[in-house]
Design a protein around this motif. Structure first.
Motif, PDB file in Angstrom:
ATOM      1  N   HIS A  52      63.105   0.864  27.133  1.00  0.00           N
ATOM      2  CA  HIS A  52      63.302   2.062  26.317  1.00  0.00           C
ATOM      3  C   HIS A  52      64.753   2.532  26.466  1.00  0.00           C
ATOM      4  O   HIS A  52      65.430   2.155  27.430  1.00  0.00           O
ATOM      5  N   THR A  88      67.745   0.441  23.499  1.00  0.00           N
ATOM      6  CA  THR A  88      66.469  -0.205  23.795  1.00  0.00           C
ATOM      7  C   THR A  88      66.656  -1.711  23.966  1.00  0.00           C
ATOM      8  O   THR A  88      67.274  -2.369  23.129  1.00  0.00           O
ATOM      9  N   ASP A 110      61.491   7.247  26.746  1.00  0.00           N
ATOM     10  CA  ASP A 110      60.255   6.604  26.319  1.00  0.00           C
ATOM     11  C   ASP A 110      59.637   7.448  25.202  1.00  0.00           C
ATOM     12  O   ASP A 110      59.367   8.634  25.397  1.00  0.00           O
ATOM     13  N   PRO A 111      59.407   6.882  24.007  1.00  0.00           N
ATOM     14  CA  PRO A 111      58.841   7.678  22.913  1.00  0.00           C
ATOM     15  C   PRO A 111      57.556   8.396  23.293  1.00  0.00           C
ATOM     16  O   PRO A 111      57.309   9.513  22.832  1.00  0.00           O
ATOM     17  N   VAL A 114      58.529  11.466  25.331  1.00  0.00           N
ATOM     18  CA  VAL A 114      59.149  12.466  24.468  1.00  0.00           C
ATOM     19  C   VAL A 114      58.093  13.183  23.644  1.00  0.00           C
ATOM     20  O   VAL A 114      58.111  14.407  23.510  1.00  0.00           O
ATOM     21  N   HIS A 115      57.144  12.426  23.126  1.00  0.00           N
ATOM     22  CA  HIS A 115      56.083  13.039  22.319  1.00  0.00           C
ATOM     23  C   HIS A 115      55.210  13.948  23.177  1.00  0.00           C
ATOM     24  O   HIS A 115      54.831  15.046  22.757  1.00  0.00           O
ATOM     25  N   GLU A 120      57.571  15.525  19.806  1.00  0.00           N
ATOM     26  CA  GLU A 120      58.612  15.035  18.908  1.00  0.00           C
ATOM     27  C   GLU A 120      58.523  13.524  18.769  1.00  0.00           C
ATOM     28  O   GLU A 120      58.473  12.794  19.760  1.00  0.00           O
ATOM     29  N   GLU A 121      58.532  13.033  17.539  1.00  0.00           N
ATOM     30  CA  GLU A 121      58.554  11.595  17.296  1.00  0.00           C
ATOM     31  C   GLU A 121      59.984  11.082  17.445  1.00  0.00           C
ATOM     32  O   GLU A 121      60.927  11.739  17.007  1.00  0.00           O
ATOM     33  N   THR A 122      60.156   9.903  18.040  1.00  0.00           N
ATOM     34  CA  THR A 122      61.503   9.389  18.284  1.00  0.00           C
ATOM     35  C   THR A 122      61.700   7.995  17.695  1.00  0.00           C
ATOM     36  O   THR A 122      62.514   7.235  18.183  1.00  0.00           O
ATOM     37  N   ASP A 123      60.966   7.675  16.650  1.00  0.00           N
ATOM     38  CA  ASP A 123      61.145   6.359  16.046  1.00  0.00           C
ATOM     39  C   ASP A 123      62.591   6.164  15.581  1.00  0.00           C
ATOM     40  O   ASP A 123      63.100   5.047  15.546  1.00  0.00           O
ATOM     41  N   LEU A 125      65.285   7.257  17.061  1.00  0.00           N
ATOM     42  CA  LEU A 125      66.250   7.331  18.154  1.00  0.00           C
ATOM     43  C   LEU A 125      66.793   5.936  18.438  1.00  0.00           C
ATOM     44  O   LEU A 125      66.471   5.304  19.439  1.00  0.00           O
TER      45      LEU A 125
END
Length: 307
Positions: A52, A88, A110-111, A114-115, A120-123, A125
């Motif tokens: 990540h 990543t 790590d998504p 974070v979620h 919060e979505e981090t796709d 990032l």
């Protein structure tokens, strides 16, 4: 306690080097998980990668390092305040370092984490690798994160979430690639109805540990979008706005008979001492002195409270 930040080395999952001085917070910290590790004086590693995105902030330590990744070779001079941003899957074929004792603060983006922490979505990032760069903003944000945990997280959930969202925004803005660098909600504000609902929700829950996630749900938007539009609408961060509303409510309660400890709890402070220090810092006087000198026609708090 071993590190919770995974690295993959020759198909084995291992933790970040060294034993954390401050492990993944297990207290009231509500922001992105982070660890503080001793910066090992000498070392050599090979064939490892981070699954990540990973942010390292060098708190202390001077020295040299060399990292080889594919055809790229990074010869680095290490110094306090530098940051390493790893994309990543950054693959380190070989690396070595030789430096003075120090510390490094590590944040794994790590998504899932974070979620969980921020909703919060981090796709999007997608960040580029940058090594041994000076970034005073990231350094200051991470220093505040550590200071807040060291102080017992007295500033509450909104402060932790605000720091974490600011860190994500900085990474997107300065290290993001492609669409990830485009600001969300630029030039926009909350509608009058959305702002009215948000302020009403804040005022109704001043005694609770308010969160950006709960405010964002009320407005049916993501936490980062709400935070940006709210700041654009009132000219202050959500944490600063809520803090000022709490202090204004406290000024009103000081006209009554409630004790300072009762007032502190009623307006959402963790303790009377935290309330007293924050009140003094914002108004220039202690709550006790304000109680003796109360003048309801002269509010001491910022004008944006009149929203």
């Amino acid at each position: 306690m071993a590190s919770h930040i995974p690295l993959v080395e020759e198909d084995r999952v291992i933790g970040l080097d060294g034993k954390p001085l401050a492990p993944l917070p297990v207290n009231a910290w509500a922001g992105l998980p982070f660890e503080v590790h001793p910066h090992m004086r000498k070392g050599e590693v090979a064939h490892r990668y981070n699954p990540h995105p990973l942010l390292l902030v060098r708190l202390r330590a001077h020295g040299r390092s060399r990292i080889r990744s594919g055809h790229s070779v990074f010869d680095l001079t290490l110094a306090p305040g530098q940051v390493d941003v790893f994309s990543t899957g950054f693959h380190m074929d070989h690396g070595w370092w030789d430096c003075t004792p120090g510390e490094v603060l590590a944040v794994e983006l790590d998504p899932g984490h974070v979620h969980t922490a921020l909703g919060e979505e981090t796709d999007a990032l997608d960040i580029a690798t940058r090594l041994a760069v000076r970034d005073p903003v990231l350094e200051a944000l991470c220093t505040c994160m550590r200071r807040e945990v060291d102080s017992g997280c007295a500033s509450g959930r909104l402060f932790a979430e605000g720091l974490s969202l600011s860190l994500l925004a900085r990474l997107r803005e300065c290290y993001g690639t492609g669409e990830a660098r485009r600001p969300v909600g630029a030039g926009r504000k909350l509608s009058a109805r959305q702002l009215q609902r948000a302020v009403a929700f804040i005022d109704a829950n001043l005694g609770a540990d308010l969160s950006l996630a709960s405010l964002a749900r009320e407005a049916s938007m993501s936490t980062s979008t709400f935070a940006k539009l709210f700041k654009a609408s009132v000219g202050a961060t959500t944490h600063s706005f809520v803090l000022s509303r709490r202090l204004r409510r406290a000024e009103i309660l000081l006209n009554g008979d409630a004790s300072l400890s009762e007032i502190a709890l009623a307006v959402g402070f963790a303790s009377q001492s935290h309330f007293t220090e924050t009140f003094r810092r914002r108004t220039g006087r202690t709550p006790s002195r304000a109680r003796r000198q109360t003048d309801p026609t002269t509010p001491a708090i910022a004008p944006y409270l009149q929203v």
